[in-house]
Write a protein that holds these residues in place. Sequence first.
Motif, PDB file in Angstrom:
ATOM      1  N   LEU A   1       0.798  -1.389  -0.159  1.00  0.00           N
ATOM      2  CA  LEU A   1       0.027   0.035  -0.160  1.00  0.00           C
ATOM      3  C   LEU A   1       0.826   1.376   0.026  1.00  0.00           C
ATOM      4  O   LEU A   1       0.611   2.148  -0.613  1.00  0.00           O
ATOM      5  N   GLN A   2       1.913   1.294   0.753  1.00  0.00           N
ATOM      6  CA  GLN A   2       2.812   2.297   0.676  1.00  0.00           C
ATOM      7  C   GLN A   2       3.542   2.757  -0.499  1.00  0.00           C
ATOM      8  O   GLN A   2       3.648   3.824  -0.888  1.00  0.00           O
ATOM      9  N   SER A   3       3.609   1.552  -1.176  1.00  0.00           N
ATOM     10  CA  SER A   3       4.395   1.756  -2.705  1.00  0.00           C
ATOM     11  C   SER A   3       3.121   2.349  -3.566  1.00  0.00           C
ATOM     12  O   SER A   3       3.371   3.269  -4.395  1.00  0.00           O
ATOM     13  N   ARG A   4       2.021   1.660  -3.689  1.00  0.00           N
ATOM     14  CA  ARG A   4       1.103   2.053  -4.589  1.00  0.00           C
ATOM     15  C   ARG A   4       0.361   3.343  -4.277  1.00  0.00           C
ATOM     16  O   ARG A   4      -0.024   4.270  -5.132  1.00  0.00           O
ATOM     17  N   VAL A   5       0.055   3.486  -3.151  1.00  0.00           N
ATOM     18  CA  VAL A   5      -1.036   4.862  -2.593  1.00  0.00           C
ATOM     19  C   VAL A   5      -0.031   5.846  -2.100  1.00  0.00           C
ATOM     20  O   VAL A   5      -0.111   6.975  -2.592  1.00  0.00           O
ATOM     21  N   ASP A   6       1.305   5.832  -1.539  1.00  0.00           N
ATOM     22  CA  ASP A   6       1.896   6.829  -1.012  1.00  0.00           C
ATOM     23  C   ASP A   6       3.229   6.974  -1.990  1.00  0.00           C
ATOM     24  O   ASP A   6       3.721   8.193  -1.817  1.00  0.00           O
ATOM     25  N   GLY A   7       3.383   6.451  -2.949  1.00  0.00           N
ATOM     26  CA  GLY A   7       4.353   6.465  -3.814  1.00  0.00           C
ATOM     27  C   GLY A   7       6.016   6.228  -3.347  1.00  0.00           C
ATOM     28  O   GLY A   7       6.975   6.595  -3.800  1.00  0.00           O
TER      29      GLY A   7
ATOM     30  N   GLN B   1       1.155  -8.962   0.591  1.00  0.00           N
ATOM     31  CA  GLN B   1       1.356  -8.032  -0.608  1.00  0.00           C
ATOM     32  C   GLN B   1       0.100  -8.149  -1.819  1.00  0.00           C
ATOM     33  O   GLN B   1      -0.233  -7.275  -2.290  1.00  0.00           O
ATOM     34  N   ALA B   2      -0.288  -9.155  -1.934  1.00  0.00           N
ATOM     35  CA  ALA B   2      -1.419  -9.761  -2.934  1.00  0.00           C
ATOM     36  C   ALA B   2      -2.382  -9.086  -2.431  1.00  0.00           C
ATOM     37  O   ALA B   2      -3.456  -8.288  -3.289  1.00  0.00           O
ATOM     38  N   GLU B   3      -2.860  -9.123  -1.318  1.00  0.00           N
ATOM     39  CA  GLU B   3      -4.164  -8.421  -0.545  1.00  0.00           C
ATOM     40  C   GLU B   3      -3.896  -6.763  -0.700  1.00  0.00           C
ATOM     41  O   GLU B   3      -4.708  -6.157  -1.095  1.00  0.00           O
ATOM     42  N   GLY B   4      -2.521  -6.366  -0.379  1.00  0.00           N
ATOM     43  CA  GLY B   4      -2.572  -5.008  -0.622  1.00  0.00           C
ATOM     44  C   GLY B   4      -2.569  -4.570  -2.152  1.00  0.00           C
ATOM     45  O   GLY B   4      -3.280  -3.477  -2.173  1.00  0.00           O
ATOM     46  N   GLY B   5      -2.227  -5.201  -2.955  1.00  0.00           N
ATOM     47  CA  GLY B   5      -2.600  -4.970  -4.487  1.00  0.00           C
ATOM     48  C   GLY B   5      -4.145  -4.715  -4.634  1.00  0.00           C
ATOM     49  O   GLY B   5      -4.497  -3.838  -5.393  1.00  0.00           O
ATOM     50  N   SER B   6      -4.830  -5.678  -4.098  1.00  0.00           N
ATOM     51  CA  SER B   6      -6.193  -5.769  -4.181  1.00  0.00           C
ATOM     52  C   SER B   6      -7.026  -4.339  -3.683  1.00  0.00           C
ATOM     53  O   SER B   6      -7.588  -4.096  -4.260  1.00  0.00           O
TER      54      SER B   6
END
Length: 79
Positions: A31-37, A59-64
């Motif tokens: 989530l920190q990677s995808r949402v916060d950059g 990480q799979a759940e975070g991606g979802s």
Amino acid sequence: METAQQMYDRAFGPAREMRSGAYKLGVLHLLQSRVDGLTLLPCPYDAGTAMADAYLSGQAEGGSLAEQLVTCVVDSPKN
């Protein structure tokens, strides 16, 4: 828009069944990677271990969860 930490806190509220720390860390890092950059960190556990498997599953759940956020933003009505 929600931050990664806000999404994580909502996903792991009191009604949620327990998950391991490794699983939850995987969710948060993604989530920190995808949402916060932020830069996505490498898996902190040795490959082939249960901890690494839990982290990668998280990480799979975070991606979802991140995908759901993108869908909500794209589908939200314009003001």
